[in-house]
Write an enzyme that holds these catalytic residues in place. Sequence first.
Site, PDB file in Angstrom:
ATOM      1  N   GLU A   2       0.864  -1.178   0.000  1.00  0.00           N
ATOM      2  CA  GLU A   2       0.000   0.000   0.000  1.00  0.00           C
ATOM      3  C   GLU A   2       0.901   1.229   0.000  1.00  0.00           C
ATOM      4  OE1 GLU A   2      -3.933  -1.269   2.577  1.00  0.00           O
ATOM      5  OE2 GLU A   2      -2.089  -0.945   3.695  1.00  0.00           O
TER       6      GLU A   2
ATOM      7  N   ASN B 229      -5.938  -3.116   6.501  1.00  0.00           N
ATOM      8  CA  ASN B 229      -6.245  -3.276   7.921  1.00  0.00           C
ATOM      9  C   ASN B 229      -7.617  -2.727   8.301  1.00  0.00           C
ATOM     10  OD1 ASN B 229      -4.101  -4.781   8.706  1.00  0.00           O
ATOM     11  ND2 ASN B 229      -2.808  -3.042   9.230  1.00  0.00           N
TER      12      ASN B 229
HETATM   13  N1  CAA Z   1      11.645 -15.459   1.682  1.00  0.00           N
HETATM   14  C1  CAA Z   1      11.436 -16.052   0.495  1.00  0.00           C
HETATM   15  N2  CAA Z   1      10.479 -16.986   0.267  1.00  0.00           N
HETATM   16  C2  CAA Z   1       9.696 -17.311   1.309  1.00  0.00           C
HETATM   17  C3  CAA Z   1       9.836 -16.716   2.577  1.00  0.00           C
HETATM   18  C4  CAA Z   1      10.865 -15.762   2.739  1.00  0.00           C
HETATM   19  N3  CAA Z   1      11.077 -15.117   3.908  1.00  0.00           N
HETATM   20  N4  CAA Z   1       8.887 -17.255   3.401  1.00  0.00           N
HETATM   21  C5  CAA Z   1       8.184 -18.145   2.667  1.00  0.00           C
HETATM   22  N5  CAA Z   1       8.682 -18.172   1.414  1.00  0.00           N
HETATM   23  C6  CAA Z   1       8.186 -18.984   0.286  1.00  0.00           C
HETATM   24  C7  CAA Z   1       8.351 -20.453   0.549  1.00  0.00           C
HETATM   25  O1  CAA Z   1       9.640 -20.874   0.184  1.00  0.00           O
HETATM   26  C8  CAA Z   1       7.298 -21.046  -0.374  1.00  0.00           C
HETATM   27  O2  CAA Z   1       7.790 -21.108  -1.707  1.00  0.00           O
HETATM   28  P1  CAA Z   1       7.328 -22.305  -2.706  1.00  0.00           P
HETATM   29  O3  CAA Z   1       5.823 -22.226  -2.774  1.00  0.00           O
HETATM   30  O4  CAA Z   1       7.975 -21.947  -3.999  1.00  0.00           O
HETATM   31  O5  CAA Z   1       7.839 -23.555  -2.091  1.00  0.00           O
HETATM   32  C9  CAA Z   1       6.193 -19.997  -0.356  1.00  0.00           C
HETATM   33  O6  CAA Z   1       6.789 -18.769   0.150  1.00  0.00           O
HETATM   34  C10 CAA Z   1       5.060 -20.385   0.553  1.00  0.00           C
HETATM   35  O7  CAA Z   1       5.573 -20.715   1.835  1.00  0.00           O
HETATM   36  P2  CAA Z   1       5.317 -22.078   2.583  1.00  0.00           P
HETATM   37  O8  CAA Z   1       5.326 -23.232   1.622  1.00  0.00           O
HETATM   38  O9  CAA Z   1       6.235 -22.132   3.739  1.00  0.00           O
HETATM   39  O10 CAA Z   1       3.875 -21.955   3.216  1.00  0.00           O
HETATM   40  P3  CAA Z   1       2.447 -21.736   2.602  1.00  0.00           P
HETATM   41  O11 CAA Z   1       2.276 -22.247   1.237  1.00  0.00           O
HETATM   42  O12 CAA Z   1       1.556 -22.222   3.678  1.00  0.00           O
HETATM   43  O13 CAA Z   1       2.309 -20.128   2.513  1.00  0.00           O
HETATM   44  C11 CAA Z   1       1.994 -17.990   3.413  1.00  0.00           C
HETATM   45  C12 CAA Z   1       2.670 -19.323   3.581  1.00  0.00           C
HETATM   46  C13 CAA Z   1       2.507 -17.275   2.157  1.00  0.00           C
HETATM   47  C14 CAA Z   1       2.372 -17.154   4.639  1.00  0.00           C
HETATM   48  C15 CAA Z   1       0.444 -18.201   3.283  1.00  0.00           C
HETATM   49  O14 CAA Z   1      -0.017 -19.014   4.311  1.00  0.00           O
HETATM   50  C16 CAA Z   1      -0.340 -16.925   3.307  1.00  0.00           C
HETATM   51  O15 CAA Z   1      -0.460 -16.240   2.289  1.00  0.00           O
HETATM   52  N6  CAA Z   1      -0.888 -16.583   4.502  1.00  0.00           N
HETATM   53  C17 CAA Z   1      -1.609 -15.333   4.700  1.00  0.00           C
HETATM   54  C18 CAA Z   1      -0.618 -14.241   4.998  1.00  0.00           C
HETATM   55  C19 CAA Z   1      -1.265 -12.913   5.133  1.00  0.00           C
HETATM   56  O16 CAA Z   1      -2.470 -12.751   5.046  1.00  0.00           O
HETATM   57  N7  CAA Z   1      -0.427 -11.906   5.358  1.00  0.00           N
HETATM   58  C20 CAA Z   1      -0.873 -10.550   5.534  1.00  0.00           C
HETATM   59  C21 CAA Z   1      -1.056 -10.313   6.966  1.00  0.00           C
HETATM   60  S1  CAA Z   1      -1.602  -8.691   7.284  1.00  0.00           S
HETATM   61  C22 CAA Z   1      -0.201  -7.799   7.382  1.00  0.00           C
HETATM   62  O17 CAA Z   1       0.895  -8.265   7.296  1.00  0.00           O
HETATM   63  C23 CAA Z   1      -0.381  -6.351   7.523  1.00  0.00           C
HETATM   64  C24 CAA Z   1      -0.507  -5.768   8.828  1.00  0.00           C
HETATM   65  O18 CAA Z   1      -0.272  -4.584   8.893  1.00  0.00           O
HETATM   66  C25 CAA Z   1      -0.980  -6.459  10.020  1.00  0.00           C
END
Ligand code: CAA
Length: 285
Positions: free
Chosen positions: A151, A189
């Site tokens: 954002e 948010n």
């Molecule tokens: N660096 C690079 N790659 C990363 C990484 C990092 N730090 N962390 C995870 N990845 C990659 C993994 O390697 C994986 O890659 P592949 O698919 O190619 O293998 C991919 O990201 C997905 O990770 P995981 O396989 O470990 O796990 P997952 O498929 O369950 O996905 C997730 C994890 C992306 C977190 C997913 O569960 C998701 O989208 N969750 C919702 C997250 C969300 O809503 N975030 C926003 C929160 S609100 C906010 O942040 C704002 C605020 O102000 C409060």
Amino acid sequence: MIRKVGVIGCGLMGGGIAQTCAQSGYETIVREVNQEFLDRGMARIHSAWEMMTNKGKLTQGQLEENRSRLHGTLNLEDFADCDIVIEAVLENMEEKLRIFPALDRIVKPGALLLSNTSSLSVTQMGAVTKRPDKVCGLHFFNPAPVMKLVEIVRTISTSDETISTVREFALSLGKTPVLAKDTAGFIVNFLLIPYLIAAIRMLENGMATKEDIDTAMKLGCGYPMGPFTLLDYVGLDTTLWAAEAIYEEYKDPLYAPPPLLRRMVTSGMYGKKSGKGFYDYTKSL
Ligand code: CAA
């Protein structure tokens, strides 16, 4: 032209942002308040890159290049020649109001000062600098290297030129930018916090178990995580600060933090990062 990026804070968000900038080709410097925090943050970035290399997403050469582009420091003076600085410290306005004037004094004229705040007033941060036209929000989502959205938060003083440079910068990081006005909660948010709060209220009222609520929203709505897993992932402290900031602005009961959230934060139950939140992570730490 953006060549060097500074990031203030190497926690969950600052570290993820620094990682994203360095792996997108920018010379990146990240600052923490003490060596222990800096070492911990840098180690998290390096292990993410190793994980990406093991998965074949980075070549050994790219890994080395990323490493050579990322520098840690304890000293704000090292940000003098940055073209963009992104502040990602705790969501505490007093702290931000100390950092912005300090950066304004140190960082070269013409450089942009951005904040990753999720709900605090970016206008206030710009107002304590002599370059409010070059101040805006750039809000990343956790995990910053993975989540595609940013954002861009425009204050009444931010110039068109700043917005256009930040938009180009966001695209160069592989992100999709959306533009939001500087109102508490911005876009995501403002919608996400009432949903998370409603889930906590359901639990407080004994309407269902946290596991069932999580399963329901995952499988019923296709969300990647249910609300309690997401709360633990984002951080209960971060959620509480965001809820308080939005409630403060609108006094809308939708955003009033539920007692359970407040008590958990008071008890140090911040979620995944502290080992305990709605779920227990102590075995995976
Ligand atoms: N660096 C690079 N790659 C990363 C990484 C990092 N730090 N962390 C995870 N990845 C990659 C993994 O390697 C994986 O890659 P592949 O698919 O190619 O293998 C991919 O990201 C997905 O990770 P995981 O396989 O470990 O796990 P997952 O498929 O369950 O996905 C997730 C994890 C992306 C977190 C997913 O569960 C998701 O989208 N969750 C919702 C997250 C969300 O809503 N975030 C926003 C929160 S609100 C906010 O942040 C704002 C605020 O102000 C409060």
